[in-house]
Design a protein around this motif. Sequence first.
Motif, mmCIF file in Angstrom:
data_model
loop_
_atom_site.group_PDB
_atom_site.id
_atom_site.type_symbol
_atom_site.label_atom_id
_atom_site.label_comp_id
_atom_site.label_asym_id
_atom_site.label_seq_id
_atom_site.Cartn_x
_atom_site.Cartn_y
_atom_site.Cartn_z
ATOM 1 N N LEU A 76 -9.126 -2.107 4.584
ATOM 2 C CA LEU A 76 -8.348 -1.396 5.603
ATOM 3 C C LEU A 76 -7.327 -0.480 4.950
ATOM 4 C CD1 LEU A 76 -7.844 -4.369 8.065
ATOM 5 C CD2 LEU A 76 -9.025 -2.243 8.621
ATOM 6 N N ASP A 77 -6.697 -0.937 3.875
ATOM 7 C CA ASP A 77 -5.710 -0.113 3.183
ATOM 8 C C ASP A 77 -6.349 1.156 2.628
ATOM 9 O OD1 ASP A 77 -3.715 -1.919 3.692
ATOM 10 O OD2 ASP A 77 -3.840 -2.922 1.743
ATOM 11 N N LYS A 78 -7.530 1.046 2.082
ATOM 12 C CA LYS A 78 -8.236 2.229 1.547
ATOM 13 C C LYS A 78 -8.529 3.227 2.656
ATOM 14 C CE LYS A 78 -10.536 -0.324 -2.198
ATOM 15 N NZ LYS A 78 -11.849 -0.803 -2.717
ATOM 16 N N PHE A 79 -8.962 2.695 3.812
ATOM 17 C CA PHE A 79 -9.319 3.581 4.911
ATOM 18 C C PHE A 79 -8.085 4.265 5.505
ATOM 19 C CE2 PHE A 79 -10.447 4.199 9.474
ATOM 20 C CZ PHE A 79 -11.380 5.207 9.273
ATOM 21 N N THR A 80 -6.976 3.541 5.601
ATOM 22 C CA THR A 80 -5.787 4.117 6.211
ATOM 23 C C THR A 80 -5.130 5.154 5.299
ATOM 24 O OG1 THR A 80 -4.455 2.264 5.381
ATOM 25 C CG2 THR A 80 -5.272 2.116 7.647
ATOM 26 N N ASP A 81 -5.546 5.234 4.051
ATOM 27 C CA ASP A 81 -5.019 6.261 3.143
ATOM 28 C C ASP A 81 -5.642 7.629 3.422
ATOM 29 O OD1 ASP A 81 -3.271 4.615 1.830
ATOM 30 O OD2 ASP A 81 -4.687 4.080 0.235
ATOM 31 N N LEU A 82 -6.710 7.640 4.212
ATOM 32 C CA LEU A 82 -7.350 8.917 4.557
ATOM 33 C C LEU A 82 -6.447 9.717 5.476
ATOM 34 C CD1 LEU A 82 -11.002 7.755 5.331
ATOM 35 C CD2 LEU A 82 -10.204 8.911 3.269
ATOM 36 N N THR A 83 -6.486 11.021 5.386
ATOM 37 C CA THR A 83 -5.691 11.888 6.277
ATOM 38 C C THR A 83 -6.604 12.779 7.092
ATOM 39 O OG1 THR A 83 -5.470 13.530 4.507
ATOM 40 C CG2 THR A 83 -3.723 11.886 4.726
#
Length: 218
Positions: free
Chosen positions: A211-218
């Motif tokens: 989830l952390d990796k995905f939420t780093d997307l902009t």
Amino acid sequence: MQEKNYAVVGLGRFGSSVATTLYREGNEVLAIDIHESLIEELVDQVSHTVIADSTDEEALKAIGIRNFDTVIVAIGDDIQASILTVLILKELGINQVVAKALNKRHAQVLYKIGADMVVFPERDMGERIAHHLMSPNVLNFLKLDHDYSVEEIKVPRCMVNLNLREIDLRVKYNLNVIAIRTGEEIDISPNPAKVLGAGDVLVVVGANRDLDKFTDLT
């Protein structure tokens, strides 16, 4: 959604918020507190109000507490009153008792005497605020355990106008989309051909590291 009936004991900030929210959602709500001033504030915001000492078993019987599906014990700083209230409610046969805990030890005692669910309002809200500050595109989250969570995440700009099959979160990020929120509408188990809009919100479940990796997307 089927209407249910709830009783809320203790009308501080947490208790009054729970009571008024349940009432706004169309449920029958009885608000109970020993302080008349707190009762007066909620007279027009719940179904019924009553001044009563929740540690008095006869008083709870007299107000018909057994008629309620769920009782939320939201007593503030009086741990003794909280514990005694939960104990009485379970002895009276209340099906579901939800209790507010002030600390870990308090929670352990509440569970031991029969509480069905224990919540930490201040701690949980603190976690939500901290989580949102660190990941502004995460609107809400539910921690399932130390390693897994459910999060509401704004659709990243790079995924707008793509469908679920094209973004393939399961393969690329090891995440599962369980719903898509568009405005006030919720699409549960959405079709893989569903095209994502700029204002959509993905409800996803997975490991916190993914989830952390995905939420780093902009």
